[in-house]
Motif scaffolding. Structure first.
Motif, PDB file in Angstrom:
ATOM      1  N   LYS A 119       0.015   6.355  -9.961  1.00  0.00           N
ATOM      2  CA  LYS A 119      -0.500   5.611  -8.839  1.00  0.00           C
ATOM      3  C   LYS A 119      -1.611   6.194  -8.086  1.00  0.00           C
ATOM      4  CE  LYS A 119       4.306   4.062  -8.283  1.00  0.00           C
ATOM      5  NZ  LYS A 119       5.357   3.807  -7.230  1.00  0.00           N
ATOM      6  N   ASN A 121      -4.592   5.136  -5.091  1.00  0.00           N
ATOM      7  CA  ASN A 121      -4.812   4.368  -4.048  1.00  0.00           C
ATOM      8  C   ASN A 121      -5.976   4.900  -3.298  1.00  0.00           C
ATOM      9  OD1 ASN A 121      -2.753   2.422  -3.553  1.00  0.00           O
ATOM     10  ND2 ASN A 121      -1.582   4.401  -3.662  1.00  0.00           N
ATOM     11  N   ASN A 160      -8.217  -1.653  -4.628  1.00  0.00           N
ATOM     12  CA  ASN A 160      -8.042  -0.326  -3.905  1.00  0.00           C
ATOM     13  C   ASN A 160      -6.820   0.306  -4.683  1.00  0.00           C
ATOM     14  OD1 ASN A 160     -10.173  -0.427  -2.418  1.00  0.00           O
ATOM     15  ND2 ASN A 160      -9.132  -0.961  -0.732  1.00  0.00           N
ATOM     16  N   GLU A 161      -6.130  -0.410  -5.555  1.00  0.00           N
ATOM     17  CA  GLU A 161      -4.969   0.169  -5.872  1.00  0.00           C
ATOM     18  C   GLU A 161      -4.722  -0.233  -7.775  1.00  0.00           C
ATOM     19  OE1 GLU A 161      -0.187  -0.047  -5.255  1.00  0.00           O
ATOM     20  OE2 GLU A 161      -1.331  -1.260  -4.020  1.00  0.00           O
TER      21      GLU A 161
END
Length: 170
Positions: A119, A121, A160-161
């Motif tokens: 993940k 971010n 942004n993710e």
């Protein structure tokens, strides 16, 4: 002598502003990596095969991107062949996860016992590159004594993710 000191102060000030902005955009955030068991994913989309400069690549992303935006769901990409340069051939599947079947779209399904999930971010300007993410995922799989992921699926949630799904094949 005074000009030299003023120059150093200005340089340090600009450096501090740059580090502050890099941090604010998420440049220092670590990539979160975990092992996930029992993973299922059913995608529908289109495969583009050609050069990165071809208009059809943009059209493929636009068509599926419009569908993702309309349904407010993430966009997925799977690069089977990544281009080394602008004129090299590439192959990418662009898809979305939908309940209803859309007749004109290809279907790709994954039912796996194990995947490595990363993940990320951070703002797109400071987001780590794909090779860095893949390398960290491979290192993580080695620490768990798993086979290294060979196929990577990008789940683009927002600018942004991004989640990267590393498929560990038996």
């Amino acid at each position: 002598m005074k000009k030299w000191v003023i120059g150093i102060v200005i340089l340090l000030f600009l450096l501090a502003i740059g580090v502050f902005q890099f941090n604010r955009l998420g440049g220092f955030k670590e990539i979160e990596i975990e092992s996930v068991t029992s993973f299922n994913l059913n995608l529908q989309g289109l495969t583009y095969r050609g050069t990165p400069q071809d208009d059809k690549l943009g059209q493929t992303f636009e068509q599926i991107g419009r569908l993702a935006k309309e349904k407010k769901i993430p966009l997925y990409t799977i690069y089977s062949v990544e281009p080394a340069g602008k004129l090299d051939t590439m192959e990418v599947f662009v898809g979305v996860e939908l309940e209803e079947i859309i007749p004109d779209l290809e279907v790709k399904s994954f039912q796996l016992d194990q995947v490595i999930l990363a993940k990320i971010n951070a703002h797109k300007f400071v987001m780590p590159g794909p090779n860095k993410v893949k390398s960290k995922m491979i290192d993580f799989s080695k620490t768990l004594s798993l086979k290294s992921p060979t196929t990577f699926i990008d789940k683009i949630i927002s600018t942004n993710e991004v989640h990267v799904i590393g498929i560990v094949e038996d």
